[in-house]
Motif scaffolding. Structure first.
Motif, short mmCIF file in Angstrom:
data_model
loop_
_atom_site.label_atom_id
_atom_site.label_comp_id
_atom_site.label_asym_id
_atom_site.label_seq_id
_atom_site.Cartn_x
_atom_site.Cartn_y
_atom_site.Cartn_z
N ARG A 58 -82.35 23.44 -18.98
CA ARG A 58 -81.07 23.56 -19.69
C ARG A 58 -80.06 24.16 -18.73
O ARG A 58 -80.29 25.23 -18.18
CB ARG A 58 -81.19 24.45 -20.93
CG ARG A 58 -82.19 24.01 -21.99
CD ARG A 58 -81.76 22.77 -22.75
NE ARG A 58 -80.45 22.85 -23.39
CZ ARG A 58 -80.19 23.47 -24.52
NH1 ARG A 58 -81.13 24.14 -25.16
NH2 ARG A 58 -78.97 23.42 -25.04
N THR A 59 -78.97 23.48 -18.52
CA THR A 59 -77.92 23.96 -17.63
C THR A 59 -76.91 24.80 -18.41
O THR A 59 -76.94 24.84 -19.65
CB THR A 59 -77.19 22.79 -16.97
OG1 THR A 59 -76.49 22.05 -18.01
CG2 THR A 59 -78.15 21.87 -16.24
N LEU A 60 -76.00 25.44 -17.69
CA LEU A 60 -74.95 26.17 -18.36
C LEU A 60 -74.08 25.22 -19.18
O LEU A 60 -73.65 25.57 -20.29
CB LEU A 60 -74.10 26.94 -17.35
CG LEU A 60 -72.95 27.76 -17.93
CD1 LEU A 60 -73.47 28.80 -18.92
CD2 LEU A 60 -72.13 28.42 -16.83
N THR A 61 -73.82 24.04 -18.66
CA THR A 61 -73.06 23.04 -19.42
C THR A 61 -73.75 22.72 -20.74
O THR A 61 -73.10 22.66 -21.80
CB THR A 61 -72.88 21.75 -18.60
OG1 THR A 61 -72.15 22.05 -17.41
CG2 THR A 61 -72.15 20.69 -19.39
N ASP A 62 -75.06 22.53 -20.71
CA ASP A 62 -75.82 22.26 -21.94
C ASP A 62 -75.62 23.38 -22.96
O ASP A 62 -75.32 23.12 -24.14
CB ASP A 62 -77.31 22.14 -21.63
CG ASP A 62 -77.66 20.95 -20.77
OD1 ASP A 62 -76.94 19.93 -20.83
OD2 ASP A 62 -78.67 21.04 -20.03
N LEU A 63 -75.81 24.61 -22.51
CA LEU A 63 -75.76 25.75 -23.41
C LEU A 63 -74.34 25.99 -23.93
O LEU A 63 -74.14 26.26 -25.12
CB LEU A 63 -76.28 27.00 -22.70
CG LEU A 63 -77.74 26.95 -22.25
CD1 LEU A 63 -78.06 28.16 -21.38
CD2 LEU A 63 -78.68 26.89 -23.45
N ALA A 90 -70.13 33.76 -14.31
CA ALA A 90 -70.39 34.15 -12.93
C ALA A 90 -71.33 33.16 -12.26
O ALA A 90 -71.56 33.25 -11.05
CB ALA A 90 -71.00 35.56 -12.88
N THR A 91 -71.85 32.20 -13.04
CA THR A 91 -72.89 31.30 -12.53
C THR A 91 -72.60 29.86 -12.95
O THR A 91 -73.36 29.27 -13.74
CB THR A 91 -74.28 31.72 -13.07
OG1 THR A 91 -74.23 31.75 -14.51
CG2 THR A 91 -74.68 33.10 -12.55
N PRO A 92 -71.54 29.26 -12.47
CA PRO A 92 -71.24 27.87 -12.84
C PRO A 92 -72.32 26.92 -12.34
O PRO A 92 -73.02 27.22 -11.36
CB PRO A 92 -69.90 27.61 -12.14
CG PRO A 92 -69.89 28.54 -10.97
CD PRO A 92 -70.59 29.78 -11.45
N ASP A 93 -72.45 25.79 -13.00
CA ASP A 93 -73.44 24.80 -12.56
C ASP A 93 -73.10 24.29 -11.16
O ASP A 93 -73.99 24.09 -10.33
CB ASP A 93 -73.49 23.63 -13.56
CG ASP A 93 -74.13 24.02 -14.87
OD1 ASP A 93 -74.98 24.94 -14.87
OD2 ASP A 93 -73.80 23.41 -15.90
N THR A 94 -71.84 24.04 -10.90
CA THR A 94 -71.36 23.64 -9.58
C THR A 94 -70.00 24.30 -9.37
O THR A 94 -69.33 24.68 -10.33
CB THR A 94 -71.18 22.11 -9.46
OG1 THR A 94 -70.31 21.65 -10.51
CG2 THR A 94 -72.52 21.39 -9.56
N LEU A 95 -69.60 24.43 -8.10
CA LEU A 95 -68.26 24.95 -7.85
C LEU A 95 -67.21 23.94 -8.30
O LEU A 95 -66.19 24.30 -8.87
CB LEU A 95 -68.09 25.30 -6.37
CG LEU A 95 -68.95 26.48 -5.87
CD1 LEU A 95 -68.68 26.73 -4.39
CD2 LEU A 95 -68.69 27.74 -6.68
#
Length: 346
Positions: A58-63, A90-95
């Motif tokens: 599960r990625t940050l985008t998913d959550l 503080a922890t994006p999936d990508t910049l």
């Protein structure tokens, strides 16, 4: 400066997978569950990656998209009603692309402002502050989102028997999660609640680290330095333990002064959520009335960074009754930021 009142219409949250308790985590790390309980006091946390293989599920985008969808449903709004998105992490999936735009895409949003704030524990409050300003500038409804994930910073393949305590504790302190809230220009009852809307009466966001060394560093590697041995995540726990309770009290007084309340006007307290042990220590030292009701979640969720205030909001909103007031406190130890917000049920 815009003076229009913004209202919190709803909150939503998302946690990945099943809760990981101290016995499971302790076995993986080679430490006792008693040590985890003694050091941080947190009982469970959730991870978007597999503890055995490290595979990200599960990625940050998913959550963030799940939490935002839940908030929309709670407010009784459709994506077409949303006029802006603000996401703090503080922890994006990508910049690039930003996680904020990925979430907007997942929700079917287009042709609207989408902002991403790079911040630690104070980011959710900063998102609320920016959302409030956008409401004051004429928007009728918007999404504010916060969340963080750990898979970039916790390496299960490392030799944990040789880790210093200040690094090992990160494996038991943090968890993954996301939260969201819908802000509106008019009072809107959260679905299932009673009474009027919940007004955002004031927001505090002050940098307070002039000349001070960082209490926390979240590093990142590029192509030229990816093989360096420096830790991606490090804290000065002594500085955090000494400073956070003091700063939390300062935030309380600053916010009360900002909105013109006294401590006796408060019904609910949303304290900083670093860990269960630290939260308990902070609350014990705050000058609040004995009957004030604490709203905390970190014991069950772990430290989910920017998601935490939204988990607290989700627990608070159904409890608030007309005329009741709540105050939330948040300390970011990276470069020492004092933040918080005040709510009142109309």
């Amino acid at each position: 400066m815009a003076t229009t009142t913004a209202y919190v219409a709803s909150a939503g949250t998302a946690l990945p997978g099943e809760p990981v308790d101290n016995a499971v985590l302790g076995k993986l790390l080679g430490v006792s569950s008693e040590w985890i309980d003694l050091f941080v006091g947190t009982r469970t946390r959730h991870f978007g990656w597999d503890l055995g293989t490290g595979e990200v599920r599960r990625t940050l985008t998913d959550l963030a998209a799940e939490a935002a969808g839940q908030a929309l449903e709670g407010a009784g709004l459709d994506p077409a009603d949303i006029e802006f998105v603000v996401l703090a992490t503080a922890t994006p999936d990508t910049l690039l692309p930003t996680t904020a735009t990925q979430v907007a895409d997942r929700l079917g949003l287009n042709y609207l402002p989408v902002h991403q704030l790079q911040a630690g524990c104070s980011g959710a409050v900063q998102a609320l502050d920016l959302g409030r300003a956008l409401i004051g500038d004429g928007s009728r409804a918007g999404l504010v989102i916060g969340g963080d994930v750990t898979h970039r910073h916790l390496d299960i393949h490392r030799d944990r028997s040789r880790m210093p305590t200040e690094e090992l504790v990160n494996y038991v302190l943090f968890g993954d999660g996301a939260g969201a809230a819908v802000l509106t220009a008019e009072p809107t009852d959260p679905v299932g609640a009673s009474g009027g809307g919940v007004a955002l009466r004031g927001v505090l966001n002050h940098f307070a680290g002039l000349g001070r060394p960082p209490g926390q560093t979240v590093d990142w590697y590029g192509i030229s330095d990816r093989r360096q041995e420096r830790p991606l995540l490090s804290e000065d726990y002594k500085a955090i333990e000494e400073s956070v309770p003091v700063m939390a009290a300062e935030i309380l007084w600053d916010l009360l002064g900002l909105v013109g309340w006294t401590v006796d006007d408060l019904d609910y307290l949303l304290p900083p959520q670093l860990s269960q042990r630290m939260t308990a220590r902070i609350v014990e030292q705050l000058p609040v009335p004995p009957g004030i009701r604490e709203v905390s979640c970190v014991t069950d969720t772990g430290n989910t960074g920017n998601a935490l205030p939204f988990f607290q909001l989700q627990r608070l909103l159904p409890q608030l009754r007309t005329g009741q007031r709540a105050i939330a406190l948040s300390v970011e130890s990276s470069k020492w930021i004092k933040s918080g917000f005040a709510l009142e049920k109309c």
